[in-house]
Every structure is written in C-alpha cells, then in structure tokens.
Scaffold this active site. Sequence first.
Site, PDB file in Angstrom:
ATOM      1  N   LYS A  76       9.874   0.978 -10.397  1.00  0.00           N
ATOM      2  CA  LYS A  76      11.302   1.210 -10.596  1.00  0.00           C
ATOM      3  C   LYS A  76      11.898   1.802  -9.323  1.00  0.00           C
ATOM      4  CE  LYS A  76      11.323   5.151 -10.619  1.00  0.00           C
ATOM      5  NZ  LYS A  76      10.769   6.214  -9.745  1.00  0.00           N
ATOM      6  N   ILE A 115       2.415   5.415  -3.921  1.00  0.00           N
ATOM      7  CA  ILE A 115       2.253   5.334  -5.377  1.00  0.00           C
ATOM      8  C   ILE A 115       1.120   4.392  -5.770  1.00  0.00           C
ATOM      9  CG2 ILE A 115       4.071   3.578  -5.614  1.00  0.00           C
ATOM     10  CD1 ILE A 115       4.298   5.876  -8.292  1.00  0.00           C
ATOM     11  N   ARG A 166       0.509  -5.985   4.490  1.00  0.00           N
ATOM     12  CA  ARG A 166       1.048  -6.876   5.523  1.00  0.00           C
ATOM     13  C   ARG A 166       0.027  -7.140   6.618  1.00  0.00           C
ATOM     14  NH1 ARG A 166       6.414  -3.865   6.809  1.00  0.00           N
ATOM     15  NH2 ARG A 166       5.026  -2.215   6.099  1.00  0.00           N
ATOM     16  N   CYS A 173       0.824  -1.219   0.000  1.00  0.00           N
ATOM     17  CA  CYS A 173       0.000   0.000   0.000  1.00  0.00           C
ATOM     18  C   CYS A 173       0.852   1.259   0.000  1.00  0.00           C
ATOM     19  CB  CYS A 173      -0.911   0.008   1.224  1.00  0.00           C
ATOM     20  SG  CYS A 173      -2.186  -1.246   1.175  1.00  0.00           S
TER      21      CYS A 173
END
Length: 360
Positions: free
Chosen positions: A101, A16, A38, A13
């Site tokens: 990325k 982005i 998690r 989460c």
Amino acid sequence: MADNPVRFGIIGCAAIARKLCRAIALAPNATLHALGSRSIEKAKSFAAANRLSGAVKLYGSYGDVLDDPLVDAVYLPLPTSLHAAWAVSAARRGKHVLLEKPTAVDAAELDRILEACQASGVQFMDGTMWLHHPRTEKMMEIVSDRGRFGELKSINSISMFAPSREFFEDNIRVKPDLDSLGALGDLGWYCIGAFLWAAGFELPSAASALPDVTHSSAGVILSCSAVLYWGSAHETAATFHCSFLAHASMDLAVVGSNGSLHLKDFTIPIEEGSASFEFTPGAKFVDLHIGWSAKPEKVLVPAELPQEALMIREFASLVQGIRDSGRSPESKWPEISRKTQLVLDAVNKSIDGGCMLVHL
Ligand SMILES: *[C@@H]1O[C@H](CO)[C@@H](O)[C@H](O)[C@H]1NC(C)=O
Ligand SMILES: *[C@@H]1O[C@H](CO)[C@@H](O)[C@H](O)[C@H]1NC(C)=O
Ligand SMILES: *[C@@H]1O[C@H](CO)[C@@H](O)[C@H](O)[C@H]1NC(C)=O
C-alpha cells in the site's frame, strides 16, 4: 497441502521485503521461490543479508520473476508509481498479486490492476497487515455489538513516526516521482482503512482535508489531516492526522453511543506475541462528576503468528483454493483496497483544492 505450498516471488528489495521474507518463512502455506531486483548484485546482497536459502532463485530483473513458471504469486514492494505496470504484467502472466500500500497513485490506476487480476482469475490483496491480526476480529465483535457498543458515532486516528534524516534524503516515500502521496499514502492509508473497517466498509459520503498540510520542498505530503463524513447530513465524522514529523503513534478511537474502544498501536502492535485494546462499556460520570462509573476493560488477544505471517497465510490459502480446487478469487480484499484508494483520492483532491469538501 503441506507439500504443495504457494511459491512466492518478491519483486524489488525494499526494506519492507525483509519483513515479508520472514513472514513467508513463518507462514505454513508459503515458500519463497524467487527474488528479483534491478541488478543481480542487489538480489545477491539482499539474499546474503537475509540469509535466504540457496534454493531461492535470484534474478537481476523484475521480468525474470514473472517468467519463472514455478512462481504462483508475487509480492510487490515497489514504489507506488511502478505498481500499475508491474502488477498488471504479473496478473497477465497468471501470478496472484500481493501489492504493498498505497496500491496505486490513484483509483483509476488501481482499477487497471484489478481488471487485469479479474481477467486472469488471480487473487489480489494489498499489504495492510493489521486487518489480519486476531485483535482486529475481536474488536469487530465489540464494535458490531449494538447492545454493548451502540450506534457508531465517532472515529479518530493518528498514524505517525519520525524517521531518520536519511529517510528524507533517500526513501522512496518522499520522492515526488515515486510516491507523491508521501505520508498520506503511507500512513493515511491505515487511518482511512480503519475508518472504513469500523463503518462496516461503507464509503463515506464526503471528505475534506484540514489546512494543516505540510509539503516537502519537492512537493511530497509530509503531514496532513482530514475529516471523513458518513450519512446524508454528515452526521458521523472521522478525523485523522498522519505525519512523518512526529513521534511514533498509531492511535485509534472508535466511539459508539454506549461504549468506546481505544488502542495506541493499531497498525504495528507494540509486541508480536499478543496485542491489546481497551473497551469501556456504558460508563457514566459518578456523582459530582469526579470519576467514571465503569473502568476500561483491557482485552488481550494472543497471536499465534506475527500479523504479516497471518496475512501471508490468508493470501496463500486463497491462492491454494484457486490453484488446487478451482475456486474463484475472494472479492472482499480488492473491494477493501478500492474503497481505501477512493477515499485517499478524495483527501488528496481536497488538499489540492484548498481543503474543499469532496463528495464520494
Ligand atoms: C493453509 O491455510 C489454511 C487456512 O489457514 C489451513 O487450513 C491449511 O491447513 C493450511 N495448509 C497448510 C499446508 O498449512
Ligand atoms: C494528488 O495530488 C497530486 C499533487 O497535486 C497530483 O499530482 C495527483 O494526481 C493527485 N492524486 C490523486 C489521486 O488525485
Ligand atoms: C450499555 O452498556 C451497558 C454495559 O455493557 C449495558 O448494561 C446497557 O444495557 C447498555 N445500554 C443499552 C441501551 O444497550
């Protein structure tokens, strides 16, 4: 096809992920099917904060998303050090992989991910959004026009922003165990990608960092500069500076022997609906050198969807081709990721080696 969209699962989460949730909602070929964090509480609060539909499955573990047989593809906005483990698991379970990325801590780890994707026949793409904006294609028409633009001679780029104080305390991008590449991985990635793009994805022959590197007390790169060289005699150079310590700037200048192209917002366009760049063709200085013979032409390119939604649409259409029509994965995207990561490694190695020249 409209009734058989690609079902995405998001693993993690991170901030982005909010942007990608919206992009998945906007893209015609995609739907958000599952979200895993998690803890189930984190997944629930993310879903509430982003007003996700009640139909989105919420899971309190990353593995549950991979176990959901309805998930076609996963988007992984995890810290870089976790990419290899989760991307490899996803590929092995037949999920197509859209990976944030920088793709991995180094090219050897990325290779493990790409091998797993290849072995399972799933599509791989990294989250470099600007490559999917129609402006990028329009700029390439000019840069590859040998008559108007000429030979590629020089490329320069900066990518920076000055985050809040909390960023330096909390963000994964400044934690050495999670993202030791810091600004180089987060922002230098874009500059390196832009250079490769302008050079027709030809790898540079060498790279060297410049001495202005700044590390945090924990050893994370907060700002750095580097030069990449192409050609056996290093005749074409590209220089970039990336930083978490300066005002938002995303300049790209691509200069040919007979024209030049400039923009200030190449990774995130200043506005969503359209983006522009300046092209200056064949300018000379006028008599007395008190001006130029040609003015920059402003080229405005409309975008029917935000660039991240265009990325999702492109990725989803490749996944649909594989899932519904038995096509093979598109190799262009993993190849671009791999070249970008190789250059990133070379710059990192040069920083470690006191700005030595690293051959690729
Ligand atoms: C999926 O994407 C492709 C390529 O962008 C497009 O041609 C096709 O119409 C899309 N399908 C849907 C359902 O929108
Ligand atoms: C980059 O440098 C760091 C710090 O020296 C090192 O731990 C890491 O392995 C290097 N990564 C690459 C890709 O070479
Ligand atoms: C350089 O660009 C100008 C303007 O587009 C054009 O008129 C000229 O023919 C070009 N020169 C070469 C050598 O192609």
